[in-house]
Design a protein around this motif. Structure first.
Motif, short mmCIF file in Angstrom:
data_model
loop_
_atom_site.label_atom_id
_atom_site.label_comp_id
_atom_site.label_asym_id
_atom_site.label_seq_id
_atom_site.Cartn_x
_atom_site.Cartn_y
_atom_site.Cartn_z
N GLY A 34 3.05 4.03 2.85
CA GLY A 34 2.59 5.42 2.74
C GLY A 34 1.09 5.31 2.59
N GLY A 35 0.32 6.53 3.21
CA GLY A 35 -1.38 6.25 3.32
C GLY A 35 -1.64 5.94 4.45
N LEU A 36 -0.93 5.85 5.63
CA LEU A 36 -1.47 5.35 6.89
C LEU A 36 -2.56 6.15 7.33
N SER A 37 -3.58 5.54 7.78
CA SER A 37 -4.71 5.84 8.43
C SER A 37 -5.44 4.90 9.44
N PRO A 38 -6.32 5.26 10.18
CA PRO A 38 -6.99 4.15 10.97
C PRO A 38 -7.69 3.49 10.06
N ALA A 39 -8.53 3.95 8.92
CA ALA A 39 -9.43 3.20 8.19
C ALA A 39 -8.58 2.32 7.29
N ILE A 51 0.79 -1.40 0.17
CA ILE A 51 -0.04 -0.10 0.02
C ILE A 51 0.91 1.22 -0.10
N GLY A 52 0.58 2.21 -0.93
CA GLY A 52 1.62 3.36 -1.48
C GLY A 52 2.89 2.82 -1.71
N CYS A 53 2.84 1.74 -2.88
CA CYS A 53 4.05 1.11 -3.30
C CYS A 53 5.02 1.94 -4.02
N GLY A 54 4.82 3.34 -4.42
CA GLY A 54 6.02 4.07 -4.80
C GLY A 54 6.67 3.29 -6.06
N ILE A 112 4.09 -1.95 8.92
CA ILE A 112 4.00 -0.31 8.62
C ILE A 112 5.30 0.51 9.12
N ASN A 113 5.65 1.27 8.23
CA ASN A 113 6.99 2.12 8.43
C ASN A 113 6.35 3.45 8.49
N ALA A 114 6.94 4.22 9.29
CA ALA A 114 6.61 5.82 9.71
C ALA A 114 7.82 6.58 9.89
N VAL A 115 7.81 7.74 9.33
CA VAL A 115 9.03 8.61 9.34
C VAL A 115 8.56 10.05 9.91
N THR A 116 7.36 9.94 10.03
CA THR A 116 6.82 11.68 10.46
C THR A 116 6.34 11.24 12.08
N LEU A 117 6.34 12.39 12.80
CA LEU A 117 5.83 12.19 14.06
C LEU A 117 4.35 12.16 14.12
N ASP A 118 3.55 12.47 13.09
CA ASP A 118 2.18 12.10 13.06
C ASP A 118 2.10 10.80 12.87
N SER A 119 2.92 10.00 11.97
CA SER A 119 2.53 8.66 11.57
C SER A 119 2.94 7.83 12.77
N GLU A 120 4.08 8.51 13.44
CA GLU A 120 4.75 7.60 14.61
C GLU A 120 3.61 7.36 15.83
N ARG A 121 2.87 8.72 15.89
CA ARG A 121 1.73 8.73 17.09
C ARG A 121 0.89 7.53 16.55
N GLN A 122 0.40 7.45 15.41
CA GLN A 122 -0.39 6.45 15.14
C GLN A 122 0.01 5.10 15.40
N ILE A 132 -2.16 -1.15 -8.99
CA ILE A 132 -3.54 -0.49 -9.11
C ILE A 132 -3.65 0.89 -8.62
N GLU A 133 -4.36 1.48 -9.53
CA GLU A 133 -4.50 3.15 -9.00
C GLU A 133 -5.45 3.26 -7.86
N GLY A 134 -5.18 4.02 -6.97
CA GLY A 134 -5.99 4.41 -5.79
C GLY A 134 -5.32 4.28 -4.37
N GLU A 135 -6.01 4.54 -3.39
CA GLU A 135 -5.73 4.81 -2.13
C GLU A 135 -6.29 3.96 -1.00
N ALA A 136 -5.83 3.65 -0.02
CA ALA A 136 -6.36 2.51 1.19
C ALA A 136 -7.37 3.60 1.86
N PRO A 137 -8.53 3.06 2.15
CA PRO A 137 -8.96 2.00 2.29
C PRO A 137 -9.73 1.51 1.03
#
Length: 399
Positions: A324-329, A255-258, A346-356, A303-308
């Protein structure tokens, strides 16, 4: 139930090469199914003849309609080694089928080359993307390849040459075991033979000093991938794949394969591993497709799109990577779809994602780690270690 379907392997020597049991079922057949070549090997049999249908999937319906009759399918070599036997066996109960194996093209080719079957890779690109063999190009590797036509050896020679394996020895073997057997020898850099369409290719990989090193163990060099700089870098990718645990035939959602680096290494790491990359940006999907082709994972589905939303109709995965594209949903959809014993990373680099990730770790358990990598770089006239941006990684197994 008494078996009614007999799948018989046959070689270039025709009926004379069959065991007495296999010869008996062919002689007693009411219906014989096969390609033109197979029918030509049994010219005197008076059974009804059926050619391979197109599309091939129609064969199953045809066979089921013949259940009350004595049916023989003729195939080349071993029916259960890169042949139709496995496909038929998944659709018709095994108790209704008897298999009669013949010496396979791989065994004949190994005998001609004097190679041990235990020390080589057996591949097929017959009806499949030829580029998938790229994943097996490694120093001193020996490959036996069922080809897809007369042009396949030339295509494989180009793959070898482009990666620094031009000195690799190549041998095409055709009509093995019959009176018209042929052999063509050469190297990848000098390959110019015109060969029969139905052939088996033997390759002995010989690497030049500057050859690309592309082991199937995760952690390919970053410069082997086209990227806009947002890819999962080499060291972190190796750790990520270790947590995702690639396995034979398993399916990954990336998800968010870049640039597709994680999905591609997943597919390279285990035979028949599959991956679906979900990526909203067209330019990144294009890079991922190019990388997949160049690195031997042409089966990567993008596939084009975003989760979920983009996950709704996908087959259930054995592993999920959210880069990429982490969210609760997105987490809820991925976790809900994951099969038992599935792995989520799940990999996170920002403080916002780390909090999740911290919230998920507290609620779900699993393993939460921070990964930091320093790389040597010039520092004035000296050398220093330059830290990369640290990554927080959360992983969990669904039990």
């Amino acid at each position: 139930m008494t078996p009614w379907l007999h799948i018989v392997g046959i070689g270039e020597d025709g009926l004379s090469g069959l065991t007495p049991a296999a010869r008996a079922v062919v002689d007693a057949a009411e219906v014989i199914v096969g390609g033109d070549r197979h029918h030509s090997l049994t010219p005197d049999n008076t059974a009804e003849r059926i050619a391979w249908p197109s599309p091939f999937n129609a064969l199953i319906d045809q066979l089921v309609a013949l259940r009350s009759r004595r049916v023989v399918i003729l195939v080349t070599g071993d029916p259960l080694w890169f042949s139709v036997g496995a496909r038929i066996g998944r659709a018709i109960p095994p108790a209704e089928i008897v298999y009669y194996p013949q010496v396979s093209a791989f065994q004949l080719a190994a005998a001609r080359m004097g190679w041990s079957m235990a020390d080589l890779e057996t591949l097929t690109v017959h009806g499949r993307p030829v580029a998938q063999m790229i994943a097996f190009i490694q120093p001193d590797a020996r490959l036996l390849i069922l080809t897809t036509g007369a042009e396949t050896p030339g295509q494989i020679a180009e793959f070898l040459l482009a990666r620094g394996y031009g000195a690799s020895r190549m041998t095409v073997l055709a009509a093995m075991g019959g009176p018209d057997e042929q052999r063509f020898d050469g190297t990848a850099e000098g390959w110019n033979h015109i060969v029969p369409a139905f052939n088996t290719l033997a390759v002995e990989c010989i690497a030049a000093p500057g050859a690309a090193l592309m082991p199937r163990v995760p952690g390919l060099a970053d410069d082997l991938f086209r990227s806009d700089g947002t890819m999962t870098k080499r060291e972190l990718r190796a750790v990520t794949l270790a947590k995702l645990m690639p396995m034979r035939g398993a399916l990954l959602w990336d998800i968010g394969c870049g640039s597709g680096s994680v999905a591609i290494e997943w597919m390279r790491a285990a035979r028949y591993a599959r991956a679906i990359g979900i990526e909203p940006r067209a330019d990144r999907r294009a890079m991922a497709a190019d990388n997949a082709q160049a690195l031997g994972a042409p089966g990567l589905q993008l596939i084009e799109g975003e989760a979920p939303d983009a996950l709704a109709d996908l087959p259930a995965p054995d592993a999920v990577f959210i880069g990429g594209g982490l969210s609760p949903a997105a987490f809820a959809a991925a976790w809900g779809a994951l099969r038992p014993l599935g792995r989520l990373v799940i990999n996170a680099v920002t403080l916002d994602s780390e909090r999740q990730l911290l919230d998920l770790y507290k609620a779900q358990g699993g393993e939460l780690v921070r990964i930091s990598v320093d790389r040597a770089s010039p520092l004035g006239g000296l050398t220093g270690m330059k830290p990369q941006m640290p990554v927080t990684q959360w992983s969990l197994i669904k039990r």
